[in-house]
Design a protein around this motif. Structure first.
Motif, PDB file in Angstrom:
ATOM      1  N   ASP A  19       7.041   2.789   0.142  1.00 25.89           N
ATOM      2  CA  ASP A  19       6.879   2.732   1.524  1.00 25.89           C
ATOM      3  C   ASP A  19       6.605   4.359   1.947  1.00 25.89           C
ATOM      4  O   ASP A  19       5.822   4.458   2.939  1.00 25.89           O
ATOM      5  N   MET A  20       6.834   5.117   0.951  1.00 27.69           N
ATOM      6  CA  MET A  20       6.408   6.670   1.287  1.00 27.69           C
ATOM      7  C   MET A  20       4.725   6.845   1.242  1.00 27.69           C
ATOM      8  O   MET A  20       4.204   7.435   1.734  1.00 27.69           O
ATOM      9  N   CYS A  21       4.192   5.924   0.274  1.00 25.03           N
ATOM     10  CA  CYS A  21       2.834   6.125   0.044  1.00 25.03           C
ATOM     11  C   CYS A  21       1.864   4.912   0.543  1.00 25.03           C
ATOM     12  O   CYS A  21       0.653   4.997   0.601  1.00 25.03           O
ATOM     13  N   LYS A  22       2.449   4.037   1.544  1.00 22.34           N
ATOM     14  CA  LYS A  22       1.533   2.647   1.698  1.00 22.34           C
ATOM     15  C   LYS A  22       0.705   3.314   2.801  1.00 22.34           C
ATOM     16  O   LYS A  22      -0.384   2.648   2.790  1.00 22.34           O
ATOM     17  N   ALA A  23       0.873   4.439   3.452  1.00 21.70           N
ATOM     18  CA  ALA A  23      -0.205   4.715   4.563  1.00 21.70           C
ATOM     19  C   ALA A  23      -1.476   5.198   3.808  1.00 21.70           C
ATOM     20  O   ALA A  23      -2.590   4.894   4.102  1.00 21.70           O
ATOM     21  N   ALA A  24      -1.354   5.652   2.292  1.00 20.85           N
ATOM     22  CA  ALA A  24      -2.627   6.285   1.703  1.00 20.85           C
ATOM     23  C   ALA A  24      -3.069   5.065   0.919  1.00 20.85           C
ATOM     24  O   ALA A  24      -4.350   5.078   0.639  1.00 20.85           O
ATOM     25  N   SER A  25      -2.547   3.957   0.275  1.00 18.94           N
ATOM     26  CA  SER A  25      -3.019   3.026  -0.247  1.00 18.94           C
ATOM     27  C   SER A  25      -2.146   1.593  -0.199  1.00 18.94           C
ATOM     28  O   SER A  25      -0.927   1.651  -0.171  1.00 18.94           O
ATOM     29  N   LYS A  26      -2.855   0.569  -0.070  1.00 17.35           N
ATOM     30  CA  LYS A  26      -2.096  -0.922  -0.281  1.00 17.35           C
ATOM     31  C   LYS A  26      -2.245  -1.440  -1.538  1.00 17.35           C
ATOM     32  O   LYS A  26      -1.766  -2.445  -1.685  1.00 17.35           O
ATOM     33  N   ASP A  27      -2.993  -0.775  -2.718  1.00 19.20           N
ATOM     34  CA  ASP A  27      -3.026  -1.239  -3.905  1.00 19.20           C
ATOM     35  C   ASP A  27      -1.800  -0.555  -4.612  1.00 19.20           C
ATOM     36  O   ASP A  27      -2.152  -1.155  -6.095  1.00 19.20           O
ATOM     37  N   ILE A  28      -0.810  -0.223  -4.332  1.00 22.71           N
ATOM     38  CA  ILE A  28       0.317   0.159  -5.244  1.00 22.71           C
ATOM     39  C   ILE A  28       1.028  -1.305  -5.766  1.00 22.71           C
ATOM     40  O   ILE A  28       1.360  -2.222  -4.850  1.00 22.71           O
TER      41      ILE A  28
END
Length: 236
Positions: free
Chosen positions: A207-216
């Motif tokens: 959730d904290m990083c999804k704005a930077a990438s959807k490949d997590i």
């Protein structure tokens, strides 16, 4: 010969009676009736009846029902082997732990969040727009462990004496390794609390990083070890 056949069929028809409840027609009555018909056919036609008719008495009778061995156990209440959260009917149930021994229970779980190099570098430099990814995820994991019984329907509401969540950056595969420990003194284990802690911590990283990438990718959610209780110690 035609007249003899008609006479036989008429006599056979007179032996037929309606049976309103056929499941109570005994095997003795069936065998007796078949024997009489065999004699009639042999008398009229001068030959024994076909083997398919004479052997019909060997088939299962109408009043026979399958017999199941229960070994003295009520099959409706006995759960399938190895499953404690279902009864003999396959219905879900909450396990009664009142007779279990009170012991110290410890469980350790882990998971991995694969970020990719771009997001990994942002998290490492603490430059994500939402703030401190590792710090927020750690608190989220602790809070989640305390809510396990509200999230997992058949989990018991237990008193946790300790919950610890740790997140470590792994530059080799650009991931975050999450480890969670849950401790309690009671009658049931804390594996689900430890697993819930690391899972929600991993979801928080996403959730904290999804704005930077959807490949997590969140992967390898698993129990590492547990101790206490009737089953004793276990380690992967």
């Amino acid at each position: 010969m035609q007249t003899q056949r008609l006479m036989f069929l008429r006599r056979f028809a007179t032996t037929l009676k309606p049976f309103p409840r056929p499941r109570f027609f005994s095997s003795h009555d069936i065998a007796k009736t078949i024997a009489e018909l065999n004699q009639e056919m042999e008398f009229v036609f001068g030959a024994p009846p076909p083997s398919s008719i004479s052997s019909s008495s060997d088939s299962p009778t109408l009043d026979q029902e399958p017999h199941h061995e229960t070994n003295g156990v009520d099959s409706e209440r006995a759960p399938p082997s190895g499953l404690t959260h279902v009864d003999g009917k396959g219905e879900a149930l909450m396990v009664d732990i009142s007779s279990k021994e009170i012991t110290k229970r410890v469980a350790l779980a882990s998971c991995k969040v694969v970020l990719g190099q771009k997001v990994f570098d942002l998290v490492s430099a603490n430059q994500m727009e939402k703030g401190d990814v590792l710090g927020v995820a750690k608190i989220a994991g602790v809070c989640a462990a305390k809510q396990t019984s509200n999230l997992i329907p058949l989990c018991h509401n237990i008193n946790l004496s300790r919950v610890h969540v740790d997140l470590a950056l792994n530059p080799h595969d650009f991931s975050i390794e999450v480890r969670g420990e849950a401790v309690s003194t009671g009658r049931t284990g804390v594996e689900m609390e430890a697993l819930t802690a690391v899972t929600v911590a991993g979801l928080t990283v996403y959730d904290m990083c999804k704005a930077a990438s959807k490949d997590i990718v969140i992967t390898d959610v698993r129990l590492e070890q547990k101790s206490g209780g009737k089953s004793g110690d276990w380690s992967r």
